[in-house]
Structures are given as structure tokens and as C-alpha cells.
Design a protein around this motif. Structure first.
Motif, PDB file in Angstrom:
ATOM      1  N   LEU A 198       0.828  -1.208   0.000  1.00 50.44           N
ATOM      2  CA  LEU A 198       0.000   0.000   0.000  1.00 50.44           C
ATOM      3  C   LEU A 198       0.865   1.261   0.000  1.00 50.44           C
ATOM      4  CD1 LEU A 198      -2.843  -0.956   2.523  1.00 50.44           C
ATOM      5  CD2 LEU A 198      -3.138  -0.442   0.087  1.00 50.44           C
ATOM      6  N   CYS A 240      -6.353  -3.534   6.503  1.00 50.28           N
ATOM      7  CA  CYS A 240      -5.699  -3.329   5.210  1.00 50.28           C
ATOM      8  C   CYS A 240      -6.608  -3.428   3.982  1.00 50.28           C
ATOM      9  CB  CYS A 240      -4.571  -4.355   5.040  1.00 50.28           C
ATOM     10  SG  CYS A 240      -3.299  -4.293   6.315  1.00 50.28           S
ATOM     11  N   THR A 312      -4.048   4.222   6.041  1.00 48.52           N
ATOM     12  CA  THR A 312      -4.539   5.047   4.934  1.00 48.52           C
ATOM     13  C   THR A 312      -3.665   6.284   4.761  1.00 48.52           C
ATOM     14  OG1 THR A 312      -6.818   4.294   5.286  1.00 48.52           O
ATOM     15  CG2 THR A 312      -6.515   6.347   4.072  1.00 48.52           C
ATOM     16  N   SER A 315      -0.438   5.435   2.966  1.00 49.53           N
ATOM     17  CA  SER A 315      -0.545   4.725   1.687  1.00 49.53           C
ATOM     18  C   SER A 315      -0.388   5.652   0.492  1.00 49.53           C
ATOM     19  CB  SER A 315      -1.898   4.016   1.594  1.00 49.53           C
ATOM     20  OG  SER A 315      -2.013   3.011   2.589  1.00 49.53           O
ATOM     21  N   ARG A 319      -6.453   1.015  -1.869  1.00 49.87           N
ATOM     22  CA  ARG A 319      -6.768  -0.330  -1.388  1.00 49.87           C
ATOM     23  C   ARG A 319      -7.474  -1.153  -2.460  1.00 49.87           C
ATOM     24  NH1 ARG A 319      -6.625  -0.332   4.486  1.00 49.87           N
ATOM     25  NH2 ARG A 319      -6.513   1.801   5.289  1.00 49.87           N
TER      26      ARG A 319
END
Length: 329
Positions: A198, A240, A312, A315, A319
Motif C-alpha cells: 500500500l 488493510c 490510509t 498509503s 486499497r
């Protein structure tokens, strides 16, 4: 200064820890050895004190599991890489050199080929399934005891590394939040691989072998084994996976937990007929175990929400796009 700190987590592993340290002492690359000794016993202390490799030792008062041990060790690592190694694993002499050579600038982790005692392949990395399981990838190998394994040609990059024997870039690991100590053991490697991907990192496989006595410290198939696996898979998804996938799999797990007693009762009402394939005879289909899993997951809801937000924030890859790429879903 060596490029890698090899972290070995042990829990009363005197029966096999010496062989692991022997394998590390034979490495062709310089390295530091750091053994995390969970709830040390006399025999383990003796092996660590007497072994000629003179490993550094981090002693923890209680058993924090494999995930907890790696997480605790990370604060004491100042090398470019940190290698994860089970205490029941014995690496080939070129293991560390092969892993370091495979770690390109965009690579955060490199997985090894783990071999069972009979020469068969346990893992060449981890794949992500459409229902959110992390499953070991394996390639054909010699099956007769003592036979030489077939030459290893790394397959296309796996989704994740197998934590039994892998190399991880220390900075990348810290940047994605480290190791989830709450997992205790199992799925901490797939969860970490997911977070690394990610964040835009790659995971690679190296042509190097590690002989592994799988399950020397835990008992695969036991109730505890299944509880950790089922719980940690759900925690990983809640942290995740795309929200829809995580909620779907949690709902499936919950519904099956509710239905299993009804299926078992219906089967018992047929005299002389045992429950069929609809109710497999395995610990993870025990409703009581599954209820404990759901209770564990529920208690950790604040933690999963908080860490999901943090993942998040770190990342760079969506996702959904990552999920579709690796599962086709």
C-alpha cells in the motif's frame, strides 16, 4: 558495519535453537544476531550463553509471540535491513548474501524458499486469495527424504513474504507502522506485506533455501493455532483491505458461526449418520472457538479503526486497486 540484523524469536526453543544459530554462524555475509528470548527458561539461557556466535539477547518477561518479539526487537535495530528468522529454521550459508543481493532500491522485503525436513517446499512467498487469506506459495521439489531439492527459479513476485525467513528494509518497515504485536503469531507477515505494498514498495523472492521444522514451537491444527489464524486474518482485513471486502468477510465468518450449531444439530437427528462435509471436523469449525475469535476482534475494534486510519495516511496505492491486482476481485 553489517547491513543486516538477524532477529530470531524463541520461546523455550532449546531443542532447535542451537541448529539455527549454527546456520547463522556459517553465513558468508557479516551480520548481527539479535535473539528475542520470550519468557526465558534455563536451557535456552544456557545455549545463548555458550554458543560461539555470541548473539545479542533481548529478554522479555512474558511470551509475546513471534509478532511481539519482532516488534520489540525493532527498537534495537540500526542496520539497513532486519531479517526475520524462526528459531526452528536453518539457513543455507549463502542465505543472507542472496537476500541482500535481491533487495533492489524499490524492494522492501525479500522472501526465502522454506523447505520441510523431507525436502518438500513449504513456501516461496505468500499469495492473497479472493476471500482474504494469506496462503503459502510452493513450487515442486524433491519428495524423498534427504534428496536434493530441485533448482529454485523464483516465480513472479509474490504478494507477500513468509515471515519464517525473510529480509525486510528497516526504514520501510518503520514507515508503515512496524509489526503488529497484537497478532501474537501468524499473519503478521501478510499484514506487513500488505502495508508495504500500500505504501508503494515491492516484495521479491530470492533463490535461497532455509530448512524449516514447521510447527516446532506451535502445533499446526491445534485450537490455539486456528484461533490465532482466524482472528488475525480478520484483523488484517479490517486494517488493510477495502472496507467492503473486510465487512463482507467478517459477515461471512459471523453467519457461518451462527449456522454451524444448526447444521450439527440437524446431522445428529439422523440416527447413525455423522455430520458430513457441511461441518468439517476441524477446530476452526468449532462454534465456541469462532465465538472467541469474534470476541477478540470486537475488543480490538478501537485499535483496528485507529490503525486503519494510520495505514490510509501512509498509503500511496489505493486499497481497491491493490486488491483487484492481486486477487482479481
Amino acid at each position: 558495519m553489517p547491513a543486516t540484523t538477524v532477529v530470531v524469536v524463541t520461546w523455550r526453543g532449546a531443542a532447535h535453537l542451537g541448529d539455527c544459530l549454527d546456520g547463522l554462524a556459517a553465513q558468508t555475509r557479516p551480520h548481527r544476531i539479535l535473539v528475542v528470548d520470550n519468557a526465558a527458561d534455563v536451557d535456552t539461557r544456557r545455549i545463548l550463553a555458550e554458543h560461539p556466535s555470541a548473539p545479542d539477547v533481548l529478554r522479555l518477561e512474558r511470551n509475546t509471540g513471534y509478532a511481539g518479539g519482532i516488534a520489540a526487537a525493532l527498537d534495537d535495530v540500526d542496520t539497513e535491513f532486519v531479517a526475520w528468522l524462526n528459531d526452528d529454521a536453518v539457513p543455507s550459508p549463502s542465505w543472507l548474501a542472496d537476500l541482500e543481493a535481491a533487495a533492489g532500491p524499490a524492494t522492501a522485503a525479500v522472501t526465502s524458499r522454506l523447505l520441510r525436513p523431507d525436502g518438500t517446499v513449504q513456501s516461496t512467498g505468500v499469495e492473497l486469495t479472493a476471500d482474504g487469506h494469506g496462503r503459502d506459495l510452493a513450487e515442486p521439489a524433491a519428495t524423498s527424504p534427504g534428496a536434493t531439492p530441485a533448482p529454485f527459479t523464483p516465480s513472479p513476485a509474490p504478494f507477500g513474504f513468509c515471515g519464517g525467513a525473510a529480509l525486510v528494509r528497516t526504514r520501510a518497515l518503520r514507515d508503515v507502522g512496524g509489526v503488529p504485536a497484537e497478532f501474537f503469531c501468524y499473519y503478521e507477515d501478510t499484514d506487513t506485506s500488505w502495508r508495504l505494498r500500500l505504501a508503494g514498495w515491492d516484495v521479491a523472492a530470492a533463490a535461497t533455501d532455509v530448512h524449516h521444522r514447521h510447527g516446532a514451537s506451535t502445533r499446526p491444527g491445534s485450537a490455539a493455532f486456528h484461533r490465532w489464524n482466524e482472528r488475525n486474518r480478520l484483523l488484517m482485513l479490517l486494517r488493510c483491505a477495502p472496507a467492503g471486502v473486510a465487512l463482507r468477510e467478517l459477515a461471512r465468518f459471523t453467519v457461518l458461526t451462527a449456522v454451524l450449531p444448526l447444521r450439527t444439530l440437524a446431522a445428529r437427528r439422523r440416527p447413525g449418520v455423522r455430520p458430513g462435509p457441511a461441518v468439517p471436523d476441524a477446530a476452526n469449525f468449532d462454534p465456541r472457538l469462532r465465538l472467541r475469535v469474534l470476541a477478540d476482534v470486537t475488543r480490538r475494534t478501537p485499535w483496528t479503526r485507529r490503525t486503519r486510519r494510520d495505514i490510509t495516511r501512509r498509503s500511496t496505492v489505493g486499497r481497491g486497486s491493490l486488491w483487484r491486482h492481486w486477487t482479481g476481485g
